[in-house]
Design an enzyme around this catalytic site. Structure first.
Site, PDB file in Angstrom:
ATOM      1  N   GLY A 196     -27.348  -2.931  73.868  1.00 29.29           N
ATOM      2  CA  GLY A 196     -26.593  -3.407  75.021  1.00 29.29           C
ATOM      3  C   GLY A 196     -27.147  -2.859  76.321  1.00 29.29           C
ATOM      4  N   ASP A 198     -21.113   6.101  69.780  1.00 23.98           N
ATOM      5  CA  ASP A 198     -21.378   5.351  68.563  1.00 23.98           C
ATOM      6  C   ASP A 198     -20.077   5.048  67.833  1.00 23.98           C
ATOM      7  OD1 ASP A 198     -22.224   5.106  65.537  1.00 23.98           O
ATOM      8  OD2 ASP A 198     -24.059   4.875  66.710  1.00 23.98           O
ATOM      9  N   PHE A 243     -26.181  -4.499  64.583  1.00 23.50           N
ATOM     10  CA  PHE A 243     -27.532  -5.019  64.716  1.00 23.50           C
ATOM     11  C   PHE A 243     -27.542  -6.426  64.138  1.00 23.50           C
ATOM     12  CE2 PHE A 243     -28.620  -0.342  64.287  1.00 23.50           C
ATOM     13  CZ  PHE A 243     -28.837  -0.175  65.645  1.00 23.50           C
ATOM     14  N   TYR A 269     -29.080  -8.731  56.994  1.00 23.74           N
ATOM     15  CA  TYR A 269     -28.137  -8.886  58.097  1.00 23.74           C
ATOM     16  C   TYR A 269     -26.891  -9.633  57.628  1.00 23.74           C
ATOM     17  CZ  TYR A 269     -25.903 -11.149  62.072  1.00 23.74           C
ATOM     18  OH  TYR A 269     -24.973 -11.634  62.955  1.00 23.74           O
TER      19      TYR A 269
END
Length: 319
Positions: free
Chosen positions: A37, A52, A73, A138
């Protein structure tokens, strides 16, 4: 007025959702480690915590009404090369976040999921009841989180909504795509129009589609943000609701390229490239569940408007 924690709120979608929450009169705290970001992506008026999600217990307390979770991610190729990164952050980070929510008695969650959970579709448009068989780490990590959230709802009464997006595009009030590296078609095409890239590669022109190129479901980021606000109102204790979000009508790669040329007034050179392994011919969502349960439908479904908003953002960013 409610108070919300937006994880990953310095990113593209999270930033627009944070902006919409503020505009609706809510208090917003953005939690982001800025690994993908941007500090300038945090909307004015939001409290910002650089940290985090695995440390969410440090900041989460009972004053929050809900969490909207975008911190993940999301690069498919990277997930294949470094799957451990995706399991650790996307799955491990969410596990820590759920634990922090349980301890702080924050019992409502809206989760940013993905159409990558479905893998190769068995039919189109894709419904939430269709099989989930992700083809990369992912998508697998996001599906694992969906299962985790379902268990949390059943065992501990969490009120949760997972929103599975397809192709998000466009821009809203100065918030647009700025991934590094960039892999999404529309911003890549706009880079060509801006002279930042020489050409765009079109991967495959012999698919069983009207013009031979892949068809994808594009949704305006502002429409997507609206769905998150509606999901907060639709969340019910002990239930994990899953909704697909899309236009319901796909656009081919060729249509997107031609629309970018028309909107920008630039030629946008292209090169032909072989098909990419694992690219389905058509990916289009059924958003019937979102309509029925959230009262949501896309207000900005036109491809021209999506591209025009993205073009305005790209020009301002690179002026």
């Amino acid at each position: 007025m409610n108070k919300y924690l937006v994880t990953g709120g310095a990113g593209y979608v999270g930033g627009v959702v944070a902006l919409r929450l503020l505009a609706a009169g809510h208090r917003v705290t953005v939690l982001d480690n800025l690994s993908t970001g941007f500090r300038e992506g945090v909307p004015e008026g939001a409290e910002f915590i650089e940290g985090d999600i695995r440390d969410a217990a440090k900041w989460l307390d009972p004053s929050y009404d809900a969490v909207l979770h975008f911190a993940a991610f999301s690069q498919v190729g990277e997930s294949v090369a470094h799957p451990e990164k995706y399991w650790e952050n996307n799955v491990g980070g969410t596990m820590a976040l759920l634990s922090a929510m349980r301890s702080a008695r924050v019992r409502t969650l809206v989760f940013s999921s993905t159409a990558a959970t479905y893998g190769e579709p068995v039919r189109t448009p894709i419904a939430e009841s269709d099989p989930t068989a992700p083809t990369n780490p992912y998508g697998a990590s996001k599906l694992a989180v969906d299962h985790m959230i379902g268990g949390e709802a059943a065992a501990h009464g969490l009120a949760a909504v997972s929103l599975r997006y397809f192709n998000v595009a466009g821009a809203h009030r100065g918030q647009g795509e700025r991934h590094d590296p960039e892999t999404h078609l529309i911003p890549l095409l706009l880079d060509v129009a801006l002279g930042r890239r020489e050409s765009i590669a079109v991967y495959g022109d012999d698919y069983p589609t009207p013009d031979g190129t892949c068809v994808r479901d594009y949704i305006h980021v502002a429409d997507l943000a609206d769905a998150h606000l509606l999901a907060l109102g639709a969340a019910r204790p002990g239930e994990h609701l899953i909704c697909n979000l899309g236009n319901g009508n796909g656009f081919s790669v060729r249509e997107v390229v031609d629309t970018v040329r028309r909107v920008t007034g630039h030629p946008v050179p292209e090169t032909a490239a072989p098909r990419r392994a694992g690219d389905p011919a058509v990916l289009v969502a059924s958003s019937e569940t979102a309509g029925e349960r959230l009262g949501w439908s896309p207000a900005r479904p036109g491809l021209t408007g999506i591209v025009a908003d993205a073009w305005e953002f790209a020009r301002a960013r690179h002026a």
